[in-house]
Design an enzyme around this catalytic site. Structure first.
Site, PDB file in Angstrom:
ATOM      1  N   GLN A  55      24.238  55.110  35.309  1.00  0.00           N
ATOM      2  CA  GLN A  55      23.039  55.544  36.026  1.00  0.00           C
ATOM      3  C   GLN A  55      21.782  54.826  35.553  1.00  0.00           C
ATOM      4  O   GLN A  55      20.767  54.839  36.249  1.00  0.00           O
ATOM      5  CB  GLN A  55      22.843  57.062  35.887  1.00  0.00           C
ATOM      6  CG  GLN A  55      23.912  57.868  36.620  1.00  0.00           C
ATOM      7  CD  GLN A  55      23.689  59.351  36.455  1.00  0.00           C
ATOM      8  OE1 GLN A  55      24.076  59.933  35.448  1.00  0.00           O
ATOM      9  NE2 GLN A  55      23.045  59.985  37.430  1.00  0.00           N
ATOM     10  N   CYS A  95      22.812  65.367  42.030  1.00  0.00           N
ATOM     11  CA  CYS A  95      22.945  64.181  41.179  1.00  0.00           C
ATOM     12  C   CYS A  95      21.603  63.464  41.101  1.00  0.00           C
ATOM     13  O   CYS A  95      20.955  63.249  42.126  1.00  0.00           O
ATOM     14  CB  CYS A  95      24.008  63.243  41.757  1.00  0.00           C
ATOM     15  SG  CYS A  95      24.219  61.713  40.818  1.00  0.00           S
ATOM     16  N   HIS A 137      31.456  65.765  36.384  1.00  0.00           N
ATOM     17  CA  HIS A 137      30.499  64.917  37.116  1.00  0.00           C
ATOM     18  C   HIS A 137      30.251  63.598  36.374  1.00  0.00           C
ATOM     19  O   HIS A 137      30.217  62.532  36.986  1.00  0.00           O
ATOM     20  CB  HIS A 137      29.191  65.711  37.278  1.00  0.00           C
ATOM     21  CG  HIS A 137      28.125  65.026  38.048  1.00  0.00           C
ATOM     22  ND1 HIS A 137      27.798  65.360  39.356  1.00  0.00           N
ATOM     23  CD2 HIS A 137      27.281  64.018  37.715  1.00  0.00           C
ATOM     24  CE1 HIS A 137      26.809  64.577  39.774  1.00  0.00           C
ATOM     25  NE2 HIS A 137      26.468  63.760  38.801  1.00  0.00           N
ATOM     26  N   GLU A 138      30.108  63.675  35.056  1.00  0.00           N
ATOM     27  CA  GLU A 138      29.796  62.456  34.281  1.00  0.00           C
ATOM     28  C   GLU A 138      30.991  61.507  34.212  1.00  0.00           C
ATOM     29  O   GLU A 138      30.827  60.289  34.317  1.00  0.00           O
ATOM     30  CB  GLU A 138      29.335  62.819  32.865  1.00  0.00           C
ATOM     31  CG  GLU A 138      28.100  63.692  32.777  1.00  0.00           C
ATOM     32  CD  GLU A 138      26.959  63.256  33.658  1.00  0.00           C
ATOM     33  OE1 GLU A 138      26.794  62.045  33.914  1.00  0.00           O
ATOM     34  OE2 GLU A 138      26.223  64.133  34.123  1.00  0.00           O
TER      35      GLU A 138
HETATM   36 ZN    ZN Z   1      25.139  62.211  38.809  1.00  0.00          ZN
END
Ligand code: ZN
Length: 168
Positions: A55, A95, A137-138
C-alpha cells in the site's frame, strides 16, 4: 524519524503484485526498520487499523496492525502465514487504498498468523473480531488481492457507517 508515506489507491500496479518474501537477513537493515516505522506512522495518520507494505509501494511481505482492542499490542508481521479458523461470517469492510467505499465480505471469524516480528523473532498472533478480519485483509494485500474483488454491496460510505467502519 518515521514519516508518513503516500498510500496507493486502487489502479496502482504494486497493489496487484504478489509481494516478495523478506530475506530474514534484511530485517536488521536500518532501511527495513525505517520501512516498518514509516508503515506505523502512515497507518496511524490515515487513520487505519492495519497497513500492508504494497500500500506504500513496497512489494514485500510485511504488514503492521493496531486494532486497539485492549488485548493485542501493535504488531509488525514479516512473511506471515495465515491460518483461517472458526466459521465464515459476513462483515463490513473498507480499505485505505479504496477510499470512500465500504462493502460486505465473507471472512473467517477467527484467524491466526505466524511469521517474524520486527526483530526477526518467530511470532504467532491469534484472535477473532476486528483482529481476525484485519489479518485476513492484510495477507490479501500481500497476495495482490483487494477486498472489493469479492465483496458485495459496495457503496459510498457516509455518516455513522463511516465512523464505525475500520479501514486497513
Ligand atoms: Zn486495505
Amino acid at each position: 524519524m518515521p514519516y508518513v508515506r503516500e498510500i496507493l489507491s486502487e489502479g496502482q500496479p504494486t497493489l496487484r503484485k504478489v509481494a516478495k518474501r523478506v530475506d530474514p537477513r534484511e530485517i536488521d537493515d536500518p532501511l527495513f526498520q525505517q520501512l516498518i516505522d514509516d508503515m506505523f506512522a502512515t497507518m496511524y495518520a490515515a487513520p487505519g487499523v492495519g497497513l500492508a507494505a504494497p500500500q506504500i509501494n513496497v512489494a514485500k511481505r510485511v504488514f503492521v496492525m493496531d486494532v486497539h482492542d485492549g488485548e493485542h499490542e501493535p504488531a509488525a508481521v514479516i512473511n506471515p502465514k495465515l491460518h483461517l479458523l472458526g466459521e465464515e461470517i459476513e462483515l463490513k469492510e473498507g480499505c485505505l487504498s479504496v477510499p470512500g467505499i465500504v462493502g460486505d465480505i465473507v471472512r473467517h471469524e477467527r484467524a491466526a498468523v505466524t511469521g517474524l516480528d520486527r526483530y526477526g523473532q518467530r511470532i504467532r498472533i491469534e484472535g477473532d473480531g476486528l483482529l481476525a478480519q484485519c489479518m485476513q485483509h492484510e495477507v490479501d494485500h500481500l497476495d495482490g488481492t483487494l477486498y472489493i474483488d469479492r465483496a458485495k454491496n459496495l457503496r459510498p460510505v457516509a455518516g455513522e457507517e463511516e465512523k464505525e467502519t475500520a479501514e486497513a
